[in-house]
Design a protein around this motif. Structure first.
Motif, PDB file in Angstrom:
ATOM      1  N   SER A   6       0.844  -1.191   0.000  1.00  0.00           N
ATOM      2  CA  SER A   6       0.000   0.000   0.000  1.00  0.00           C
ATOM      3  C   SER A   6       0.875   1.236   0.000  1.00  0.00           C
ATOM      4  N   SER A   7       0.279   2.368  -0.357  1.00  0.00           N
ATOM      5  CA  SER A   7       0.994   3.625  -0.376  1.00  0.00           C
ATOM      6  C   SER A   7      -0.021   4.760  -0.280  1.00  0.00           C
ATOM      7  N   ASP A   8       0.489   5.988  -0.393  1.00  0.00           N
ATOM      8  CA  ASP A   8      -0.387   7.156  -0.315  1.00  0.00           C
ATOM      9  C   ASP A   8      -0.208   8.007  -1.569  1.00  0.00           C
ATOM     10  N   PRO A  46      -5.291   2.958  -0.724  1.00  0.00           N
ATOM     11  CA  PRO A  46      -3.857   2.746  -0.507  1.00  0.00           C
ATOM     12  C   PRO A  46      -3.303   1.533  -1.259  1.00  0.00           C
ATOM     13  N   GLY A  72      -7.109   8.292  -2.004  1.00  0.00           N
ATOM     14  CA  GLY A  72      -6.379   8.061  -0.775  1.00  0.00           C
ATOM     15  C   GLY A  72      -7.191   7.464   0.353  1.00  0.00           C
ATOM     16  N   PRO A  74      -8.990   4.826   2.556  1.00  0.00           N
ATOM     17  CA  PRO A  74      -8.932   3.362   2.684  1.00  0.00           C
ATOM     18  C   PRO A  74     -10.287   2.715   2.410  1.00  0.00           C
TER      19      PRO A  74
END
Length: 269
Positions: A6-8, A46, A72, A74
């Motif tokens: 996952s990331s932003d 994410p 962004g 979740p």
């Protein structure tokens, strides 16, 4: 076992893009040949951003359109179900229509053409997932799309035998894609879990019959007792159900997808 990557949104350039009479924000990052990554329901989660970051690290310029959801945010059950309810009545997506052209795919084709015009390589790849899986194939009516990837395509929603067999685009669009496989050497990659009812096997059977050897299929074993421990709800090959440590079969499917993109997008590919 670790969670899915996952990331932003950090480092992604957010710009509105207009095409085919529609305007949505697009997020871009990276350098190299171009890939359009279409998010799955409920949007740019994410996990979707994690896949985007992986593609950037692999040397691609990645554009992620945001036609639904809050970038962004979740995923939760309530968020996803609410988004499904909204999209079901949207004329851009036509969730229950068979043999249908969908306005959103014209927009995505415009995004692909724009990206292809300003990145190196033979053209661009387009990755669709779940709700948007089949959209990637519909964009291949555009010559700039050289590597469509259909991950667990779920539209039209498989609520009848006819819709389970539907390839996710109109017959006219499919004929253009078929001609490109014959004349241009276009190849298509499809991914799904073996027991995924949301992305029915009948859809891939139709595409195999129509596209022949141009349709490469990766089907991951999700039967009870499978070696990777996938549950009955295993669905998201490239995001939620992928594990990097230890690597599972979804991890290896993602690696094959990256190889597929390089093979068909690089100038010497």
């Amino acid at each position: 076992m670790t969670a899915a990557p996952s990331s932003d949104l950090a480092g992604w350039r957010r710009t509105p893009f207009t095409g085919a009479g529609l305007t949505y924000d697009c997020f871009e990052k990276g350098a190299g040949v171009g890939v359009v990554l279409i998010p799955e329901i409920p949007g740019l989660t994410p996990e979707v951003m994690g896949l985007g970051e992986h593609l950037v690290a692999e040397g691609f310029t990645v554009v992620i359109p945001s036609p639904f959801g809050t970038p962004g945010r979740p995923e939760t059950m309530g968020y996803a179900l609410g988004m499904v309810a909204r999209l079901c009545v949207s004329k851009e997506f036509r969730c229950f229509a068979a043999n249908a052209e969908r306005p959103i795919t014209k927009y995505l084709g415009a995004v692909a053409n724009d990206l292809a015009a300003r990145t190196p390589g033979r053209g661009v790849g387009v990755i669709g997932m779940c709700f948007t899986g089949g959209f990637a194939l519909a964009t291949a009516v555009e010559d700039a799309v050289k590597a469509p990837v259909l991950s667990q395509p779920s539209t039209p929603f498989p609520v009848s035998a006819r819709l389970r067999r539907d390839p996710g685009l109109s017959q006219a669009e499919l004929e253009i894609v078929k001609e490109r496989t014959r004349a241009d050497g276009l190849c298509v990659l499809g991914l799904r879990f073996s027991h995924d009812r949301m992305s029915p096997s009948e859809r891939f059977t139709t595409l195999r019959a129509q596209l022949g050897d141009a349709f490469e299929v990766i089907e991951l074993d999700s039967a009870p007792g499978n070696a990777d421990g996938y549950g009955r709800s295993a669905h998201a090959v490239l995001t939620r159900d992928l594990r990097e440590n230890p690597p599972n079969t979804a991890f290896h499917a993602r690696a094959r997808m990256v190889e597929f993109l390089r093979q068909h997008l690089t100038a010497t590919g």
